[in-house]
Design an enzyme around this catalytic site. Structure first.
Site, PDB file in Angstrom:
ATOM      1  N   HIS A  15      24.945 -12.540  33.125  1.00 18.41           N
ATOM      2  CA  HIS A  15      25.150 -11.146  32.723  1.00 18.41           C
ATOM      3  C   HIS A  15      25.778 -10.327  33.848  1.00 18.41           C
ATOM      4  CE1 HIS A  15      23.177  -7.183  31.255  1.00 18.41           C
ATOM      5  NE2 HIS A  15      24.172  -7.467  30.435  1.00 18.41           N
ATOM      6  N   HIS A  57      30.091  -0.845  33.584  1.00 13.53           N
ATOM      7  CA  HIS A  57      29.173  -0.746  32.444  1.00 13.53           C
ATOM      8  C   HIS A  57      29.066   0.678  31.913  1.00 13.53           C
ATOM      9  CE1 HIS A  57      25.275  -0.235  30.447  1.00 13.53           C
ATOM     10  NE2 HIS A  57      25.466  -1.467  30.011  1.00 13.53           N
TER      11      HIS A  57
HETATM   12  O1  G3P Z   1      26.931  -8.136  26.217  1.00 18.67           O
HETATM   13  C1  G3P Z   1      25.542  -8.253  26.294  1.00 18.67           C
HETATM   14  C2  G3P Z   1      24.909  -7.098  27.008  1.00 18.67           C
HETATM   15  O2  G3P Z   1      25.612  -6.861  28.204  1.00 18.67           O
HETATM   16  C3  G3P Z   1      24.906  -5.858  26.154  1.00 18.67           C
HETATM   17  O3  G3P Z   1      24.249  -4.771  26.730  1.00 18.67           O
HETATM   18  O4  G3P Z   1      24.162  -2.654  27.954  1.00 18.67           O
HETATM   19  O5  G3P Z   1      23.926  -4.798  29.184  1.00 18.67           O
HETATM   20  O6  G3P Z   1      26.135  -4.100  28.255  1.00 18.67           O
HETATM   21  P1  G3P Z   1      24.637  -4.056  28.094  1.00 18.67           P
HETATM   22 MG    MG Z   2      27.394  -5.791  28.691  1.00 20.02          MG
END
Ligand code: G3P
Ligand code: MG
Length: 247
Positions: A15, A57
């Protein structure tokens, strides 16, 4: 019987590059994720004011850079000067925001896979979806495996579909809102990427029955990961690259 869509991607996805071990969405993070053995990464992509696709993000700059205001309001020349590493730790001080192009070069040179989450600045959903898909199609032209494009915003995925219909798409869902699977199918998605707590035997069967894959975010707990594997889901996005082996 419905056939599942082909799935060339590894099960484990780091992630934002390296979870919390490096400043999210920086090249340093993707390099660290790779050093931990990960072969697929998730990143968050948005547009600068002058149309450059870059990785961040939040809509605003404060949390992960030394800038102020909405990132999408600034031209790339200004964004490229920001420090996107000091907020994390001194080790990464001065680390810049990357473009999607720079990350693509790193992934393609190393044979890494990428999940590009289209993260539009509010109000730019269609423009961001189209720009990300257009650029990804150009960058990955002739590559053995294309990136997976995902978004919480159906409008962004619809624009991506128009521009690059053959590029795989995933609908992100944080709740199972009315019509989620029909929407994923209508958008020609290859996967539904859900908050991991939403999956259970019946909806995994429902998604697989429709020919789509089931992915989860953001899984940081071994029991949750075991449960998702037992359910037969297809991919796990995690921050805990130090805990879960990607092998
Ligand atoms: O793409 C999966 C995840 O990253 C979605 O949530 O807020 O961490 O971008 P976020
Ligand atoms: Mg994400």
């Amino acid at each position: 019987m419905t056939t599942l869509t082909p799935w060339p991607y590894p099960r484990w996805v780091a992630h934002r590059g390296a979870g919390k071990l490096a400043p999210e969405n920086t090249l340093a993070a993707f390099r660290l994720g790779a050093a931990h053995g990960y072969r697929m990464f998730e990143c968050d992509a948005k547009l600068s004011a002058d149309g450059v696709v870059f990785l961040m993000h939040d809509a605003t700059l404060e949390r992960t850079t030394n800038g102020h205001g909405t990132g999408g309001d600034l031209p790339w020349q200004t964004l490229s000067q920001l420090d996107a590493g000091s907020w994390h730790s001194r080790t990464f001080a001065g680390e810049p925001l990357p473009t999607l192009r720079a990350l693509a070069h790193f992934c393609l040179a190393n044979g890494h896979h990428l999940n590009i989450e289209i993260k539009p600045t509010p109000g730019t959903e269609a423009a961001t979806g189209a720009a990300v898909a257009r650029l990804a199609a150009e960058l990955w032209q002739g590559a053995p495996v294309p990136p997976l494009l995902s978004s919480f915003k159906p409008e962004a995925l619809a624009a991506a579909q128009q521009v690059a219909p053959d590029m795989p798409r995933g609908l992100l869902v944080d709740t199972l809102w009315e019509g989620w699977l029909d929407k994923a199918k209508a958008l020609g998605c290859a996967a539904v990427v859900a908050n991991h707590s939403l999956w259970h035997t019946a909806n995994v069967a429902q998604v697989h029955g429709a020919g789509l894959r089931c992915l989860s975010y953001t899984v940081n707990d071994p029991e949750a990961a075991e449960h998702l594997l037992a359910l037969g889901t297809d991919g796990i996005i995690t921050d805990r690259i130090d805990l879960f082996s990607a092998a």
